[in-house]
Design a protein around this motif. Structure first.
Motif, PDB file in Angstrom:
ATOM      1  N   SER A   1       0.834  -1.210   0.000  1.00  0.00           N
ATOM      2  CA  SER A   1       0.000   0.000   0.000  1.00  0.00           C
ATOM      3  C   SER A   1       0.866   1.257   0.000  1.00  0.00           C
ATOM      4  O   SER A   1       0.564   2.231  -0.703  1.00  0.00           O
ATOM      5  CB  SER A   1      -0.927   0.000   1.226  1.00  0.00           C
ATOM      6  OG  SER A   1      -1.835  -1.078   1.159  1.00  0.00           O
ATOM      7  N   TRP A   2       1.938   1.224   0.772  1.00  0.00           N
ATOM      8  CA  TRP A   2       2.835   2.383   0.828  1.00  0.00           C
ATOM      9  C   TRP A   2       3.558   2.594  -0.500  1.00  0.00           C
ATOM     10  O   TRP A   2       3.643   3.717  -1.007  1.00  0.00           O
ATOM     11  CB  TRP A   2       3.851   2.189   1.957  1.00  0.00           C
ATOM     12  CG  TRP A   2       4.778   3.357   2.155  1.00  0.00           C
ATOM     13  CD1 TRP A   2       4.558   4.468   2.905  1.00  0.00           C
ATOM     14  CD2 TRP A   2       6.093   3.507   1.573  1.00  0.00           C
ATOM     15  NE1 TRP A   2       5.653   5.314   2.845  1.00  0.00           N
ATOM     16  CE2 TRP A   2       6.604   4.753   2.040  1.00  0.00           C
ATOM     17  CE3 TRP A   2       6.879   2.730   0.732  1.00  0.00           C
ATOM     18  CZ2 TRP A   2       7.866   5.219   1.668  1.00  0.00           C
ATOM     19  CZ3 TRP A   2       8.133   3.188   0.369  1.00  0.00           C
ATOM     20  CH2 TRP A   2       8.619   4.420   0.832  1.00  0.00           C
ATOM     21  N   VAL A   3       4.070   1.504  -1.083  1.00  0.00           N
ATOM     22  CA  VAL A   3       4.779   1.600  -2.359  1.00  0.00           C
ATOM     23  C   VAL A   3       3.857   2.139  -3.450  1.00  0.00           C
ATOM     24  O   VAL A   3       4.251   3.007  -4.251  1.00  0.00           O
ATOM     25  CB  VAL A   3       5.349   0.221  -2.750  1.00  0.00           C
ATOM     26  CG1 VAL A   3       5.752   0.188  -4.228  1.00  0.00           C
ATOM     27  CG2 VAL A   3       6.551  -0.136  -1.886  1.00  0.00           C
TER      28      VAL A   3
ATOM     29  N   LEU B   1      -3.787   7.375   8.073  1.00  0.00           N
ATOM     30  CA  LEU B   1      -3.653   8.575   8.897  1.00  0.00           C
ATOM     31  C   LEU B   1      -2.397   9.353   8.534  1.00  0.00           C
ATOM     32  O   LEU B   1      -2.404  10.589   8.489  1.00  0.00           O
ATOM     33  CB  LEU B   1      -3.614   8.190  10.381  1.00  0.00           C
ATOM     34  CG  LEU B   1      -4.912   7.666  10.995  1.00  0.00           C
ATOM     35  CD1 LEU B   1      -4.691   7.345  12.468  1.00  0.00           C
ATOM     36  CD2 LEU B   1      -6.041   8.673  10.841  1.00  0.00           C
ATOM     37  N   SER B   2      -1.321   8.621   8.268  1.00  0.00           N
ATOM     38  CA  SER B   2      -0.061   9.272   7.901  1.00  0.00           C
ATOM     39  C   SER B   2      -0.206  10.083   6.621  1.00  0.00           C
ATOM     40  O   SER B   2       0.184  11.262   6.559  1.00  0.00           O
ATOM     41  CB  SER B   2       1.024   8.202   7.741  1.00  0.00           C
ATOM     42  OG  SER B   2       2.213   8.763   7.223  1.00  0.00           O
ATOM     43  N   LEU B   3      -0.779   9.469   5.599  1.00  0.00           N
ATOM     44  CA  LEU B   3      -0.950  10.174   4.327  1.00  0.00           C
ATOM     45  C   LEU B   3      -1.914  11.345   4.461  1.00  0.00           C
ATOM     46  O   LEU B   3      -1.708  12.415   3.869  1.00  0.00           O
ATOM     47  CB  LEU B   3      -1.452   9.197   3.264  1.00  0.00           C
ATOM     48  CG  LEU B   3      -0.497   8.090   2.834  1.00  0.00           C
ATOM     49  CD1 LEU B   3      -1.197   7.132   1.881  1.00  0.00           C
ATOM     50  CD2 LEU B   3       0.757   8.661   2.182  1.00  0.00           C
TER      51      LEU B   3
ATOM     52  N   PHE C   1      -0.389  15.050   3.564  1.00  0.00           N
ATOM     53  CA  PHE C   1      -0.814  15.701   2.328  1.00  0.00           C
ATOM     54  C   PHE C   1      -2.113  16.495   2.479  1.00  0.00           C
ATOM     55  O   PHE C   1      -2.697  16.912   1.476  1.00  0.00           O
ATOM     56  CB  PHE C   1      -0.958  14.652   1.222  1.00  0.00           C
ATOM     57  CG  PHE C   1       0.362  14.035   0.844  1.00  0.00           C
ATOM     58  CD1 PHE C   1       1.226  14.686  -0.029  1.00  0.00           C
ATOM     59  CD2 PHE C   1       0.760  12.828   1.402  1.00  0.00           C
ATOM     60  CE1 PHE C   1       2.455  14.146  -0.352  1.00  0.00           C
ATOM     61  CE2 PHE C   1       1.985  12.277   1.081  1.00  0.00           C
ATOM     62  CZ  PHE C   1       2.840  12.930   0.205  1.00  0.00           C
ATOM     63  N   ARG C   2      -2.526  16.730   3.725  1.00  0.00           N
ATOM     64  CA  ARG C   2      -3.755  17.488   3.966  1.00  0.00           C
ATOM     65  C   ARG C   2      -3.690  18.871   3.319  1.00  0.00           C
ATOM     66  O   ARG C   2      -4.616  19.304   2.629  1.00  0.00           O
ATOM     67  CB  ARG C   2      -4.007  17.617   5.469  1.00  0.00           C
ATOM     68  CG  ARG C   2      -5.300  18.334   5.822  1.00  0.00           C
ATOM     69  CD  ARG C   2      -5.437  18.493   7.337  1.00  0.00           C
ATOM     70  NE  ARG C   2      -5.504  17.194   8.008  1.00  0.00           N
ATOM     71  CZ  ARG C   2      -6.626  16.501   8.188  1.00  0.00           C
ATOM     72  NH1 ARG C   2      -7.778  16.987   7.718  1.00  0.00           N
ATOM     73  NH2 ARG C   2      -6.605  15.352   8.817  1.00  0.00           N
ATOM     74  N   ASP C   3      -2.603  19.582   3.535  1.00  0.00           N
ATOM     75  CA  ASP C   3      -2.488  20.953   3.013  1.00  0.00           C
ATOM     76  C   ASP C   3      -2.294  20.993   1.506  1.00  0.00           C
ATOM     77  O   ASP C   3      -2.414  22.055   0.894  1.00  0.00           O
ATOM     78  CB  ASP C   3      -1.332  21.688   3.703  1.00  0.00           C
ATOM     79  CG  ASP C   3      -1.606  21.932   5.178  1.00  0.00           C
ATOM     80  OD1 ASP C   3      -2.780  21.880   5.584  1.00  0.00           O
ATOM     81  OD2 ASP C   3      -0.631  22.166   5.927  1.00  0.00           O
ATOM     82  N   ARG C   4      -2.007  19.832   0.908  1.00  0.00           N
ATOM     83  CA  ARG C   4      -1.810  19.781  -0.544  1.00  0.00           C
ATOM     84  C   ARG C   4      -3.020  19.194  -1.264  1.00  0.00           C
ATOM     85  O   ARG C   4      -2.991  18.974  -2.470  1.00  0.00           O
ATOM     86  CB  ARG C   4      -0.537  19.000  -0.863  1.00  0.00           C
ATOM     87  CG  ARG C   4       0.698  19.625  -0.194  1.00  0.00           C
ATOM     88  CD  ARG C   4       1.959  18.854  -0.463  1.00  0.00           C
ATOM     89  NE  ARG C   4       2.430  19.034  -1.836  1.00  0.00           N
ATOM     90  CZ  ARG C   4       3.544  18.489  -2.317  1.00  0.00           C
ATOM     91  NH1 ARG C   4       4.300  17.733  -1.528  1.00  0.00           N
ATOM     92  NH2 ARG C   4       3.909  18.696  -3.559  1.00  0.00           N
ATOM     93  N   GLY C   5      -4.069  18.945  -0.497  1.00  0.00           N
ATOM     94  CA  GLY C   5      -5.344  18.609  -1.090  1.00  0.00           C
ATOM     95  C   GLY C   5      -5.572  17.167  -1.465  1.00  0.00           C
ATOM     96  O   GLY C   5      -6.557  16.848  -2.141  1.00  0.00           O
TER      97      GLY C   5
ATOM     98  N   CYS D   1     -12.643  15.972   3.069  1.00  0.00           N
ATOM     99  CA  CYS D   1     -12.949  14.589   3.427  1.00  0.00           C
ATOM    100  C   CYS D   1     -11.661  13.789   3.468  1.00  0.00           C
ATOM    101  O   CYS D   1     -11.284  13.131   2.491  1.00  0.00           O
ATOM    102  CB  CYS D   1     -13.929  13.994   2.404  1.00  0.00           C
ATOM    103  SG  CYS D   1     -14.402  12.281   2.739  1.00  0.00           S
ATOM    104  N   THR D   2     -10.975  13.821   4.601  1.00  0.00           N
ATOM    105  CA  THR D   2      -9.703  13.102   4.707  1.00  0.00           C
ATOM    106  C   THR D   2      -9.453  12.676   6.148  1.00  0.00           C
ATOM    107  O   THR D   2      -9.960  13.294   7.097  1.00  0.00           O
ATOM    108  CB  THR D   2      -8.538  13.966   4.190  1.00  0.00           C
ATOM    109  OG1 THR D   2      -7.354  13.161   4.087  1.00  0.00           O
ATOM    110  CG2 THR D   2      -8.269  15.165   5.073  1.00  0.00           C
ATOM    111  N   GLY D   3      -8.711  11.589   6.311  1.00  0.00           N
ATOM    112  CA  GLY D   3      -8.356  11.102   7.634  1.00  0.00           C
ATOM    113  C   GLY D   3      -9.468  10.366   8.350  1.00  0.00           C
ATOM    114  O   GLY D   3      -9.465  10.273   9.574  1.00  0.00           O
ATOM    115  N   ASN D   4     -10.413   9.798   7.593  1.00  0.00           N
ATOM    116  CA  ASN D   4     -11.575   9.127   8.182  1.00  0.00           C
ATOM    117  C   ASN D   4     -11.461   7.613   8.097  1.00  0.00           C
ATOM    118  O   ASN D   4     -10.902   7.073   7.141  1.00  0.00           O
ATOM    119  CB  ASN D   4     -12.853   9.558   7.456  1.00  0.00           C
ATOM    120  CG  ASN D   4     -13.090  11.043   7.522  1.00  0.00           C
ATOM    121  OD1 ASN D   4     -13.392  11.588   8.576  1.00  0.00           O
ATOM    122  ND2 ASN D   4     -12.944  11.715   6.382  1.00  0.00           N
ATOM    123  N   PHE D   5     -12.053   6.943   9.092  1.00  0.00           N
ATOM    124  CA  PHE D   5     -12.252   5.501   9.042  1.00  0.00           C
ATOM    125  C   PHE D   5     -13.739   5.263   8.807  1.00  0.00           C
ATOM    126  O   PHE D   5     -14.542   5.331   9.730  1.00  0.00           O
ATOM    127  CB  PHE D   5     -11.788   4.835  10.339  1.00  0.00           C
ATOM    128  CG  PHE D   5     -10.297   4.871  10.530  1.00  0.00           C
ATOM    129  CD1 PHE D   5      -9.469   4.123   9.719  1.00  0.00           C
ATOM    130  CD2 PHE D   5      -9.735   5.655  11.528  1.00  0.00           C
ATOM    131  CE1 PHE D   5      -8.087   4.153   9.887  1.00  0.00           C
ATOM    132  CE2 PHE D   5      -8.360   5.697  11.708  1.00  0.00           C
ATOM    133  CZ  PHE D   5      -7.525   4.944  10.885  1.00  0.00           C
TER     134      PHE D   5
END
Length: 272
Positions: free
Chosen positions: A125-127, A176-178, A182-186, A235-239
């Motif tokens: 997933s990270w790669v 959560l890391s991503l 990248f929150r400020d970059r949309g 809409c980011t960082g949600n489970f």
């Protein structure tokens, strides 16, 4: 934005199951789908190949690019991402769906199986996210959606199959890391998980589960569609849990997703 028309989705493990269902739902809108999976030739036990999935996507109204991709091979991932971006002019959405499972205790889990789950679930997933991000950062409404559970630290989810739980929680921590990086970059990063067991070939790994007590993969696909059409900056960082997403979308009758509406449903792992 309620449609994925013209959007390009890179979906790992899209030759069958939930990944294919997400692809077909996007295809109904006229999306471009990269079917990134390992199965190029018919499997003796599992249905579908990247080519049969690609044809179903085209029949549903989308465009498809079937590519043989093992997410454990970073070179293959990077090559596939580059080919996809060249073919469709970019990548708008990554769906991290490919996953390995072994519901075994510590002493019953061979080290090679531990490595497989971490290589596919976490590292893969990270790669794939790393390879797609340069293109996502150029997209209008970029999303990373990972099929992983909420971080439920009740001991009962850690004891029976610790290696699998750790690998799936690794995917959730990556989300959560991503999301924060990248929150400020949309670029949105969210996780999605089903409330109930889904009727895919993976249920063979769940002893005692009857297919009639499951829901069809379309419930996850419809939930994914709703998430992926949200504004990425909002809409980011949600489970997310599939049925809760559909409730938010105004869908109240979930019987249409049941394999057998007359049978009680089986709750999925990691969901109370």
């Amino acid at each position: 934005m309620d449609s994925l028309y013209g959007k390009t989705l890179f979906i790992t493990g899209a030759s069958r199951g939930i990944g294919k269902a997400i692809a077909l739902r996007a295809a109904e809108d006229g999306a471009n789908i990269i079917v990134a999976a390992k199965t190029a030739e018919p499997h003796p036990k599992l249905p579908g190949t990247i080519h049969t999935a690609a044809q179903e996507i085209r029949d549903a109204g989308g465009q498809a690019l079937p590519l043989v991709v093992d997410v454990r091979d970073e070179g293959a991932v990077e090559t596939a991402v580059a080919e996809a971006a060249e073919r469709f002019g970019g990548i708008d959405i990554l769906v991290n769906n490919a996953s390995a499972i072994s519901l075994t205790g510590t002493l019953e889990t061979p080290v090679r199986r531990f490595d497989l789950m971490f290589d596919v679930n976490v590292r893969g997933s990270w790669v794939t996210a790393r390879a797609c991000l340069p293109h996502l950062l150029k997209a209008e409404n970029p999303h990373v959606l990972t099929l992983s559970p909420p971080l439920n630290f009740e001991p009962r989810w850690l004891a029976p199959h610790g290696a699998y739980t750790l690998s799936k929680y690794g995917m959730s921590l990556l989300t959560l890391s991503l999301a924060e990086e990248f929150r400020d970059r949309g670029v949105a990063a969210n996780a999605l998980w089903p409330r109930t067991v889904i009727a895919t070939s993976a249920i063979e790994m769940l002893p005692g589960i009857e297919p009639g007590r499951c829901r069809r993969p379309e419930i996850v696909a419809d939930a994914a569609h709703w998430i992926l059409t949200r504004p990425s900056r909002d809409c980011t960082g949600n489970f997310f849990i599939d049925e809760a997403v559909l409730a938010q979308a105004g869908v109240t009758d979930l019987d249409l997703y049941a394999v057998d509406p007359e049978q009680p449903l089986e709750a999925d792992l990691f969901v109370d």
